[in-house]
Design a protein around this motif. Structure first.
Motif, PDB file in Angstrom:
ATOM      1  N   ASP A  90       1.361  -8.606 -11.653  1.00 18.49           N
ATOM      2  CA  ASP A  90       0.183  -7.861 -12.112  1.00 18.49           C
ATOM      3  C   ASP A  90       0.299  -6.366 -11.830  1.00 18.49           C
ATOM      4  O   ASP A  90      -0.527  -5.590 -12.278  1.00 18.49           O
ATOM      5  N   LYS A  91       1.317  -5.993 -11.064  1.00 14.20           N
ATOM      6  CA  LYS A  91       1.563  -4.590 -10.711  1.00 14.20           C
ATOM      7  C   LYS A  91       0.329  -3.947 -10.075  1.00 14.20           C
ATOM      8  O   LYS A  91      -0.086  -2.849 -10.446  1.00 14.20           O
ATOM      9  N   LYS A  92      -0.251  -4.651  -9.110  1.00 15.83           N
ATOM     10  CA  LYS A  92      -1.427  -4.131  -8.420  1.00 15.83           C
ATOM     11  C   LYS A  92      -1.059  -3.218  -7.251  1.00 15.83           C
ATOM     12  O   LYS A  92      -1.921  -2.750  -6.546  1.00 15.83           O
ATOM     13  N   LEU A  93       0.233  -2.998  -7.065  1.00 20.20           N
ATOM     14  CA  LEU A  93       0.676  -2.102  -6.004  1.00 20.20           C
ATOM     15  C   LEU A  93       0.702  -0.681  -6.560  1.00 20.20           C
ATOM     16  O   LEU A  93       1.569  -0.327  -7.353  1.00 20.20           O
ATOM     17  N   ASP A  94      -0.260   0.128  -6.160  1.00 20.46           N
ATOM     18  CA  ASP A  94      -0.350   1.508  -6.624  1.00 20.46           C
ATOM     19  C   ASP A  94       0.151   2.407  -5.493  1.00 20.46           C
ATOM     20  O   ASP A  94      -0.490   2.519  -4.454  1.00 20.46           O
ATOM     21  N   PHE A  95       1.294   3.053  -5.725  1.00 22.90           N
ATOM     22  CA  PHE A  95       1.893   3.849  -4.653  1.00 22.90           C
ATOM     23  C   PHE A  95       1.244   5.217  -4.507  1.00 22.90           C
ATOM     24  O   PHE A  95       1.480   5.904  -3.522  1.00 22.90           O
ATOM     25  N   SER A  96       0.426   5.619  -5.480  1.00 26.38           N
ATOM     26  CA  SER A  96      -0.297   6.877  -5.309  1.00 26.38           C
ATOM     27  C   SER A  96      -1.440   6.700  -4.313  1.00 26.38           C
ATOM     28  O   SER A  96      -1.836   7.647  -3.639  1.00 26.38           O
ATOM     29  N   LYS A  97      -1.964   5.473  -4.240  1.00 28.09           N
ATOM     30  CA  LYS A  97      -2.981   5.123  -3.240  1.00 28.09           C
ATOM     31  C   LYS A  97      -2.521   3.833  -2.566  1.00 28.09           C
ATOM     32  O   LYS A  97      -2.880   2.731  -2.996  1.00 28.09           O
ATOM     33  N   PRO A  98      -1.703   3.961  -1.528  1.00 24.50           N
ATOM     34  CA  PRO A  98      -1.086   2.765  -0.939  1.00 24.50           C
ATOM     35  C   PRO A  98      -2.085   1.811  -0.278  1.00 24.50           C
ATOM     36  O   PRO A  98      -1.826   0.619  -0.193  1.00 24.50           O
ATOM     37  N   PHE A  99      -3.207   2.322   0.147  1.00 24.45           N
ATOM     38  CA  PHE A  99      -4.189   1.458   0.788  1.00 24.45           C
ATOM     39  C   PHE A  99      -5.284   1.142  -0.219  1.00 24.45           C
ATOM     40  O   PHE A  99      -6.019   2.016  -0.658  1.00 24.45           O
ATOM     41  N   SER A 100      -5.360  -0.146  -0.597  1.00 27.86           N
ATOM     42  CA  SER A 100      -6.374  -0.568  -1.562  1.00 27.86           C
ATOM     43  C   SER A 100      -6.977  -1.891  -1.112  1.00 27.86           C
ATOM     44  O   SER A 100      -6.379  -2.635  -0.338  1.00 27.86           O
ATOM     45  N   GLU A 101      -8.165  -2.149  -1.635  1.00 22.12           N
ATOM     46  CA  GLU A 101      -8.842  -3.412  -1.313  1.00 22.12           C
ATOM     47  C   GLU A 101      -8.023  -4.611  -1.786  1.00 22.12           C
ATOM     48  O   GLU A 101      -7.983  -5.644  -1.122  1.00 22.12           O
ATOM     49  N   ALA A 102      -7.362  -4.464  -2.936  1.00 23.70           N
ATOM     50  CA  ALA A 102      -6.540  -5.563  -3.468  1.00 23.70           C
ATOM     51  C   ALA A 102      -5.399  -5.885  -2.513  1.00 23.70           C
ATOM     52  O   ALA A 102      -5.085  -7.059  -2.289  1.00 23.70           O
ATOM     53  N   LEU A 103      -4.791  -4.854  -1.936  1.00 24.06           N
ATOM     54  CA  LEU A 103      -3.690  -5.080  -1.002  1.00 24.06           C
ATOM     55  C   LEU A 103      -4.181  -5.702   0.304  1.00 24.06           C
ATOM     56  O   LEU A 103      -3.523  -6.584   0.864  1.00 24.06           O
ATOM     57  N   VAL A 104      -5.339  -5.269   0.775  1.00 23.22           N
ATOM     58  CA  VAL A 104      -5.916  -5.860   1.987  1.00 23.22           C
ATOM     59  C   VAL A 104      -6.215  -7.336   1.753  1.00 23.22           C
ATOM     60  O   VAL A 104      -5.890  -8.186   2.593  1.00 23.22           O
ATOM     61  N   LYS A 105      -6.804  -7.642   0.602  1.00 23.85           N
ATOM     62  CA  LYS A 105      -7.112  -9.036   0.262  1.00 23.85           C
ATOM     63  C   LYS A 105      -5.829  -9.860   0.150  1.00 23.85           C
ATOM     64  O   LYS A 105      -5.770 -10.994   0.645  1.00 23.85           O
ATOM     65  N   PHE A 106      -4.803  -9.296  -0.481  1.00 24.82           N
ATOM     66  CA  PHE A 106      -3.520  -9.969  -0.641  1.00 24.82           C
ATOM     67  C   PHE A 106      -2.894 -10.295   0.720  1.00 24.82           C
ATOM     68  O   PHE A 106      -2.504 -11.437   0.970  1.00 24.82           O
ATOM     69  N   VAL A 107      -2.802  -9.315   1.587  1.00 23.99           N
ATOM     70  CA  VAL A 107      -2.180  -9.529   2.897  1.00 23.99           C
ATOM     71  C   VAL A 107      -3.020 -10.495   3.734  1.00 23.99           C
ATOM     72  O   VAL A 107      -2.473 -11.351   4.441  1.00 23.99           O
ATOM     73  N   SER A 108      -4.334 -10.389   3.644  1.00 26.71           N
ATOM     74  CA  SER A 108      -5.206 -11.325   4.370  1.00 26.71           C
ATOM     75  C   SER A 108      -4.998 -12.752   3.881  1.00 26.71           C
ATOM     76  O   SER A 108      -4.908 -13.688   4.684  1.00 26.71           O
ATOM     77  N   ASN A 109      -4.928 -12.936   2.569  1.00 23.97           N
ATOM     78  CA  ASN A 109      -4.690 -14.278   2.016  1.00 23.97           C
ATOM     79  C   ASN A 109      -3.341 -14.834   2.463  1.00 23.97           C
ATOM     80  O   ASN A 109      -3.226 -16.021   2.787  1.00 23.97           O
ATOM     81  N   LEU A 110      -2.315 -13.980   2.464  1.00 23.48           N
ATOM     82  CA  LEU A 110      -1.009 -14.420   2.962  1.00 23.48           C
ATOM     83  C   LEU A 110      -1.097 -14.845   4.419  1.00 23.48           C
ATOM     84  O   LEU A 110      -0.504 -15.854   4.819  1.00 23.48           O
ATOM     85  N   ALA A 111      -1.832 -14.081   5.201  1.00 24.57           N
ATOM     86  CA  ALA A 111      -1.977 -14.395   6.628  1.00 24.57           C
ATOM     87  C   ALA A 111      -2.656 -15.750   6.813  1.00 24.57           C
ATOM     88  O   ALA A 111      -2.183 -16.588   7.589  1.00 24.57           O
ATOM     89  N   LEU A 160      -1.999 -10.849   9.832  1.00 22.15           N
ATOM     90  CA  LEU A 160      -3.403 -10.518  10.114  1.00 22.15           C
ATOM     91  C   LEU A 160      -3.525  -9.121  10.703  1.00 22.15           C
ATOM     92  O   LEU A 160      -4.435  -8.359  10.355  1.00 22.15           O
ATOM     93  N   VAL A 161      -2.610  -8.781  11.607  1.00 16.22           N
ATOM     94  CA  VAL A 161      -2.620  -7.439  12.194  1.00 16.22           C
ATOM     95  C   VAL A 161      -2.371  -6.392  11.109  1.00 16.22           C
ATOM     96  O   VAL A 161      -3.075  -5.376  11.038  1.00 16.22           O
ATOM     97  N   ILE A 162      -1.397  -6.652  10.243  1.00 20.99           N
ATOM     98  CA  ILE A 162      -1.099  -5.714   9.153  1.00 20.99           C
ATOM     99  C   ILE A 162      -2.301  -5.589   8.214  1.00 20.99           C
ATOM    100  O   ILE A 162      -2.632  -4.488   7.762  1.00 20.99           O
ATOM    101  N   ALA A 163      -2.975  -6.695   7.942  1.00 21.36           N
ATOM    102  CA  ALA A 163      -4.171  -6.653   7.085  1.00 21.36           C
ATOM    103  C   ALA A 163      -5.250  -5.774   7.699  1.00 21.36           C
ATOM    104  O   ALA A 163      -5.909  -5.000   6.986  1.00 21.36           O
ATOM    105  N   GLN A 164      -5.414  -5.869   9.009  1.00 17.29           N
ATOM    106  CA  GLN A 164      -6.427  -5.042   9.678  1.00 17.29           C
ATOM    107  C   GLN A 164      -6.030  -3.563   9.647  1.00 17.29           C
ATOM    108  O   GLN A 164      -6.889  -2.686   9.501  1.00 17.29           O
TER     109      GLN A 164
END
Length: 180
Positions: A90-111, A160-164
């Motif tokens: 889905d190419k939801k990784l936006d490197f111009s804004k590396p911190f996004s809600e989608a990435l937090v949700k993704f890493v949390s779900n992986l955790a 989980l730590v990375i998500a936080q």
């Protein structure tokens, strides 16, 4: 001549590798399910696929429980790689804004998924050990694909730590955008 490997190239290679692993895990989970249904519905001798013939002969309920725990672990592993394939596709990784809600949700779900994998792997391994203590010849937990519960737990806690950290990054990024 200098060879430069860009982030885009690495992500493409990881995307392909993730697809390969995802397909392999889906095949593993599918064959597990097919063989379980075939064993239960048609041919009890097919329990040998799982190396659980003696358990099947000892107690049908114990056999089903061990199969269910293994199947849950297989499905969770496939789901873990599905999430990875999905975010890369889905190419939801936006490197111009590396911190996004989608990435937090993704890493949390992986955790959470890795912690669940750890929980069910540990449960299945302990169940197999308990059955072995009853005198039933059980295969090694690696053959049951239930090994590594401690590694899955470690990975889940790290994620989980990375998500936080990412969550805090989103807060700081949002704060920074509001002040400018």
């Amino acid at each position: 001549m200098e060879i430069r490997i860009t982030t885009k190239t690495i992500l493409q290679v990881l995307h392909i590798l993730s697809w390969i692993i995802f397909i392999g895990l889906c095949v593993e989970a599918g064959s597990f399910l097919f063989n379980a249904i075939f064993t239960v519905a048609f041919n009890p001798l097919a329990a040998d696929y799982f190396k659980l013939t003696e358990l099947y002969q000892y107690d049908y309920g114990f056999f089903l429980t061990q199969l269910c725990l293994g199947f849950i672990v297989a499905i969770l592993k496939a789901l873990l790689f599905y999430l990875i394939v999905k975010i890369l596709h889905d190419k939801k990784l936006d490197f111009s804004k590396p911190f996004s809600e989608a990435l937090v949700k993704f890493v949390s779900n992986l955790a959470y998924l890795t912690i669940f994998i750890s929980f069910f792997s540990n449960w299945g391994a302990n169940y197999a050990k308990w059955l072995a203590s009853k005198g039933i010849n059980m295969p090694d937990i690696a053959e049951l694909k239930l090994d590594g519960a401690d590694i899955w737990l470690f990975m889940g806690v790290v994620l989980l730590v990375i998500a936080q950290i990412f969550k805090k990054g989103v807060e700081m990024q949002t704060e920074n955008e509001l002040t400018i």
